[in-house]
Write a protein that holds these residues in place. Sequence first.
Motif, PDB file in Angstrom:
ATOM      1  N   LYS A   1       0.847  -1.206   0.000  1.00  0.00           N
ATOM      2  CA  LYS A   1       0.000   0.000   0.000  1.00  0.00           C
ATOM      3  C   LYS A   1       0.882   1.256   0.000  1.00  0.00           C
ATOM      4  O   LYS A   1       0.644   2.214  -0.755  1.00  0.00           O
ATOM      5  CB  LYS A   1      -0.912   0.001   1.225  1.00  0.00           C
ATOM      6  CG  LYS A   1      -1.513   1.377   1.547  1.00  0.00           C
ATOM      7  CD  LYS A   1      -2.147   1.397   2.901  1.00  0.00           C
ATOM      8  CE  LYS A   1      -2.226   2.796   3.505  1.00  0.00           C
ATOM      9  NZ  LYS A   1      -2.651   3.860   2.644  1.00  0.00           N
ATOM     10  N   GLY A   2       1.924   1.241   0.830  1.00  0.00           N
ATOM     11  CA  GLY A   2       2.823   2.386   0.872  1.00  0.00           C
ATOM     12  C   GLY A   2       3.510   2.623  -0.458  1.00  0.00           C
ATOM     13  O   GLY A   2       3.710   3.775  -0.879  1.00  0.00           O
TER      14      GLY A   2
ATOM     15  N   LEU B   1     -16.010  -5.901  -0.715  1.00  0.00           N
ATOM     16  CA  LEU B   1     -14.920  -5.143  -0.116  1.00  0.00           C
ATOM     17  C   LEU B   1     -14.271  -4.207  -1.133  1.00  0.00           C
ATOM     18  O   LEU B   1     -13.956  -3.046  -0.832  1.00  0.00           O
ATOM     19  CB  LEU B   1     -13.877  -6.101   0.474  1.00  0.00           C
ATOM     20  CG  LEU B   1     -14.304  -6.835   1.756  1.00  0.00           C
ATOM     21  CD1 LEU B   1     -13.355  -7.971   2.071  1.00  0.00           C
ATOM     22  CD2 LEU B   1     -14.384  -5.867   2.934  1.00  0.00           C
ATOM     23  N   VAL B   2     -14.046  -4.707  -2.341  1.00  0.00           N
ATOM     24  CA  VAL B   2     -13.445  -3.867  -3.377  1.00  0.00           C
ATOM     25  C   VAL B   2     -14.393  -2.715  -3.743  1.00  0.00           C
ATOM     26  O   VAL B   2     -13.970  -1.579  -3.981  1.00  0.00           O
ATOM     27  CB  VAL B   2     -13.089  -4.713  -4.619  1.00  0.00           C
ATOM     28  CG1 VAL B   2     -12.667  -3.819  -5.784  1.00  0.00           C
ATOM     29  CG2 VAL B   2     -11.966  -5.693  -4.285  1.00  0.00           C
ATOM     30  N   TRP B   3     -15.697  -3.039  -3.765  1.00  0.00           N
ATOM     31  CA  TRP B   3     -16.688  -1.984  -4.039  1.00  0.00           C
ATOM     32  C   TRP B   3     -16.620  -0.889  -2.985  1.00  0.00           C
ATOM     33  O   TRP B   3     -16.599   0.309  -3.303  1.00  0.00           O
ATOM     34  CB  TRP B   3     -18.083  -2.604  -4.082  1.00  0.00           C
ATOM     35  CG  TRP B   3     -19.183  -1.571  -4.103  1.00  0.00           C
ATOM     36  CD1 TRP B   3     -19.519  -0.737  -5.130  1.00  0.00           C
ATOM     37  CD2 TRP B   3     -20.048  -1.238  -3.004  1.00  0.00           C
ATOM     38  NE1 TRP B   3     -20.561   0.093  -4.754  1.00  0.00           N
ATOM     39  CE2 TRP B   3     -20.903  -0.189  -3.458  1.00  0.00           C
ATOM     40  CE3 TRP B   3     -20.198  -1.734  -1.712  1.00  0.00           C
ATOM     41  CZ2 TRP B   3     -21.879   0.366  -2.640  1.00  0.00           C
ATOM     42  CZ3 TRP B   3     -21.176  -1.189  -0.906  1.00  0.00           C
ATOM     43  CH2 TRP B   3     -22.002  -0.143  -1.361  1.00  0.00           C
ATOM     44  N   ARG B   4     -16.561  -1.307  -1.710  1.00  0.00           N
ATOM     45  CA  ARG B   4     -16.472  -0.312  -0.637  1.00  0.00           C
ATOM     46  C   ARG B   4     -15.187   0.504  -0.755  1.00  0.00           C
ATOM     47  O   ARG B   4     -15.192   1.725  -0.552  1.00  0.00           O
ATOM     48  CB  ARG B   4     -16.493  -1.007   0.737  1.00  0.00           C
ATOM     49  CG  ARG B   4     -17.824  -1.611   1.138  1.00  0.00           C
ATOM     50  CD  ARG B   4     -18.876  -0.572   1.428  1.00  0.00           C
ATOM     51  NE  ARG B   4     -18.451   0.367   2.463  1.00  0.00           N
ATOM     52  CZ  ARG B   4     -19.121   1.482   2.763  1.00  0.00           C
ATOM     53  NH1 ARG B   4     -20.218   1.798   2.101  1.00  0.00           N
ATOM     54  NH2 ARG B   4     -18.693   2.280   3.719  1.00  0.00           N
ATOM     55  N   ALA B   5     -14.087  -0.174  -1.093  1.00  0.00           N
ATOM     56  CA  ALA B   5     -12.817   0.548  -1.233  1.00  0.00           C
ATOM     57  C   ALA B   5     -12.862   1.493  -2.430  1.00  0.00           C
ATOM     58  O   ALA B   5     -12.335   2.626  -2.370  1.00  0.00           O
ATOM     59  CB  ALA B   5     -11.677  -0.460  -1.397  1.00  0.00           C
TER      60      ALA B   5
ATOM     61  N   MET C   1     -10.178   7.337   0.792  1.00  0.00           N
ATOM     62  CA  MET C   1      -9.209   6.239   0.709  1.00  0.00           C
ATOM     63  C   MET C   1      -8.304   6.471  -0.493  1.00  0.00           C
ATOM     64  O   MET C   1      -8.684   7.130  -1.463  1.00  0.00           O
ATOM     65  CB  MET C   1      -9.923   4.873   0.563  1.00  0.00           C
ATOM     66  CG  MET C   1     -10.757   4.485   1.771  1.00  0.00           C
ATOM     67  SD  MET C   1     -11.645   2.924   1.542  1.00  0.00           S
ATOM     68  CE  MET C   1     -10.276   1.764   1.484  1.00  0.00           C
ATOM     69  N   THR C   2      -7.119   5.912  -0.422  1.00  0.00           N
ATOM     70  CA  THR C   2      -6.157   6.037  -1.514  1.00  0.00           C
ATOM     71  C   THR C   2      -6.174   4.777  -2.362  1.00  0.00           C
ATOM     72  O   THR C   2      -6.774   3.750  -1.991  1.00  0.00           O
ATOM     73  CB  THR C   2      -4.748   6.253  -0.955  1.00  0.00           C
ATOM     74  OG1 THR C   2      -4.352   5.061  -0.240  1.00  0.00           O
ATOM     75  CG2 THR C   2      -4.706   7.455  -0.011  1.00  0.00           C
TER      76      THR C   2
ATOM     77  N   GLY D   1      -3.650   2.958  -2.690  1.00  0.00           N
ATOM     78  CA  GLY D   1      -2.927   1.994  -1.854  1.00  0.00           C
ATOM     79  C   GLY D   1      -3.861   1.253  -0.920  1.00  0.00           C
ATOM     80  O   GLY D   1      -3.687   0.055  -0.662  1.00  0.00           O
ATOM     81  N   ASP D   2      -4.892   1.964  -0.405  1.00  0.00           N
ATOM     82  CA  ASP D   2      -5.876   1.307   0.464  1.00  0.00           C
ATOM     83  C   ASP D   2      -6.659   0.247  -0.318  1.00  0.00           C
ATOM     84  O   ASP D   2      -6.955  -0.837   0.205  1.00  0.00           O
ATOM     85  CB  ASP D   2      -6.847   2.342   1.039  1.00  0.00           C
ATOM     86  CG  ASP D   2      -6.175   3.266   2.039  1.00  0.00           C
ATOM     87  OD1 ASP D   2      -5.244   2.803   2.723  1.00  0.00           O
ATOM     88  OD2 ASP D   2      -6.568   4.442   2.129  1.00  0.00           O
ATOM     89  N   LEU D   3      -6.988   0.573  -1.562  1.00  0.00           N
ATOM     90  CA  LEU D   3      -7.701  -0.388  -2.410  1.00  0.00           C
ATOM     91  C   LEU D   3      -6.855  -1.637  -2.633  1.00  0.00           C
ATOM     92  O   LEU D   3      -7.344  -2.769  -2.525  1.00  0.00           O
ATOM     93  CB  LEU D   3      -8.050   0.266  -3.756  1.00  0.00           C
ATOM     94  CG  LEU D   3      -8.727  -0.636  -4.797  1.00  0.00           C
ATOM     95  CD1 LEU D   3     -10.081  -1.124  -4.284  1.00  0.00           C
ATOM     96  CD2 LEU D   3      -8.899   0.106  -6.123  1.00  0.00           C
ATOM     97  N   VAL D   4      -5.567  -1.412  -2.925  1.00  0.00           N
ATOM     98  CA  VAL D   4      -4.645  -2.547  -3.113  1.00  0.00           C
ATOM     99  C   VAL D   4      -4.505  -3.336  -1.816  1.00  0.00           C
ATOM    100  O   VAL D   4      -4.480  -4.574  -1.815  1.00  0.00           O
ATOM    101  CB  VAL D   4      -3.267  -2.033  -3.600  1.00  0.00           C
ATOM    102  CG1 VAL D   4      -2.237  -3.164  -3.590  1.00  0.00           C
ATOM    103  CG2 VAL D   4      -3.389  -1.439  -4.995  1.00  0.00           C
ATOM    104  N   LEU D   5      -4.443  -2.624  -0.685  1.00  0.00           N
ATOM    105  CA  LEU D   5      -4.299  -3.283   0.616  1.00  0.00           C
ATOM    106  C   LEU D   5      -5.482  -4.195   0.906  1.00  0.00           C
ATOM    107  O   LEU D   5      -5.302  -5.360   1.300  1.00  0.00           O
ATOM    108  CB  LEU D   5      -4.171  -2.222   1.713  1.00  0.00           C
ATOM    109  CG  LEU D   5      -4.188  -2.735   3.162  1.00  0.00           C
ATOM    110  CD1 LEU D   5      -2.992  -3.635   3.424  1.00  0.00           C
ATOM    111  CD2 LEU D   5      -4.211  -1.566   4.148  1.00  0.00           C
TER     112      LEU D   5
END
Length: 607
Positions: A63-64, A286-290, A299-300, A302-306
């Motif tokens: 994510k970073g 979860l991906v939809w929420r992200a 959210m970034t 990176g958060d989606l990838v996380l």
Amino acid sequence: MRRHSLPMSSAPAAPATGAPRSDWATLRKLAPYVWQWRWRVLLALAFLVAAKVANVGVPLVLKGLVDALDLKPGDPRTALVVPVALLLAYGALRVSVTLFTELREFLFYPVAARIARRVSLEAFEHLLSLSLRFHLERQTGGVSRDIERGSRSIHSLLNYTIYTIAPTLVEMTLVIALLSAKFDGWFAAITLTALVLYIGFTVTVTEWRTHFRRAMNEQDSKANTKAVDALINYETVKYFGNEAFEQARYDENLRQLERASVKSQTSLSLLNLGQSLIISAAVVLLVWRATVGVVAGTMTLGDLVLVNALMIQLYIPLNFLGVIYREIKQSMIDMEKMFLLLGEHREVADAPGAPPLATHGAAVRFEGVRFGYDREREILHGIDFEIPAGKTVAVVGPSGSGKSTLARLLYRFYDVDAGRILIDGQDIRQVTQKSLRAAIGIVPQDTVLFNDTVEYNIAYGRPGAGRAEVEAAAQAAHIHRFITSTPRGYDTMVGERGLKLSGGEKQRVAIARTLLKNPPLLIFDEATSALDSANERAIQEELKSAARNKTALVIAHRLSTVADAHQILVMEHGRIVERGTHAELLERGGRYAEMWRLQQAGEEEPA
């Protein structure tokens, strides 16, 4: 062929395999073995947690990296400085996962192997200590398979617990805690709900399809049993031309195995499809929420990838949950069977503080001995006789009269119901079984040899004996010349149960084995009844030579082989009906004289 008076239903019934099982009870029996290695297990668990923390750290670093590369136009930061540090951290975490996992295995695998070895050895030792009744009423192949499966199941259960179940639980806890801490409650709620649905669905369907798997295993065992039975009895199949009959029997089980395996595989496909649907629905949500969060700016990327990486990382081990759950349940069943063997009651046990037998001549005395394999059917009714030290007493009588039972009682394979058996004035129930059996040697009617070399089978009379001592015993048994005439000599393999040797050769090996043991008390249990007249006379002379200056109990069917015994006992229906020397019994004109006339007439008729 001699008939044995064996029990039909005297032993306590084994626990029913269909009875309700307690997995916790089985685990409690395993717990003391694990407890001995508790510090090593705890350290392995610490490495397990460290590996999972590192594993969960990988998506965080990822994510970073993504956020560091997501530079806005005109951003003065250099695109290489931060990612290089994160790349090094990413690599270090990956190596840490492998390092801690291997350290966990290094610490724990020897524990599982040692526990499996110890329990298997205890089970084997316990089986050898159980009474003859237990072994006569059990199928040896089945018992050995129970030990083998039980040992393997301990290894499997411990490995599945430490390598799969515990890591997955740790990772689930870390992921849900991380999602709760970094994002809104929906992420943790969706993940937790999906896990509960996934585990519930997997356990329910696995329990439902277990009976398909059990039916498949049962038909597989039946098919294998029929095939092996037909191959073992190959000559009989050929004698009667029943190849087609055997093939039909075998094919019937194969047909049922085919049906059961199709049902098992179909139910597995249903399980896999259901698991995939639950996982896919959770990941999509979860991906939809992200995605909504990224669009809203909360959210970034990176958060989606996380989130996506965490879900994939978490659900990969869960894909194997159905298989692991089934294997753990089967391991519990197999372990329970082995622990039931370990809990089997020892019918014949040494008295507390029993001393070893002290022999000085090995005089034997039966005093009022009563015994029955079944408590409701007595075999011996008040047997009284004595074998003076260094003398030979013969027991004759029709099949089923209780002759061989005397030998079993003397060896203490069973304990008498009443009366007592003394050796040099010592009740055999008050001395150790090991010392008692060390003082007795037997040459049985049906000599069974180990599937090993001739030397091994002779040396079994006294493990550790050198080649010179083995050869001396073979010469005394008049089998040395035969052995040395074979291409491999004493290294000749005798085959399964000694089937590569003739009856006379096996008897001579048995005599050599007993001579090597050199006990003060000998038992010859119809040792020549299965041989022809020429071999019988030759081996009879060897038996007489072996019994010289020793106390001997000779159980015989052919009266001519015991005519020179110091005393002859005639048994009928578990009672001694006559006793005396050969000449005295003939002169008396009773049961022995009648048996003698019948046997003499039978031997003269062919001539």
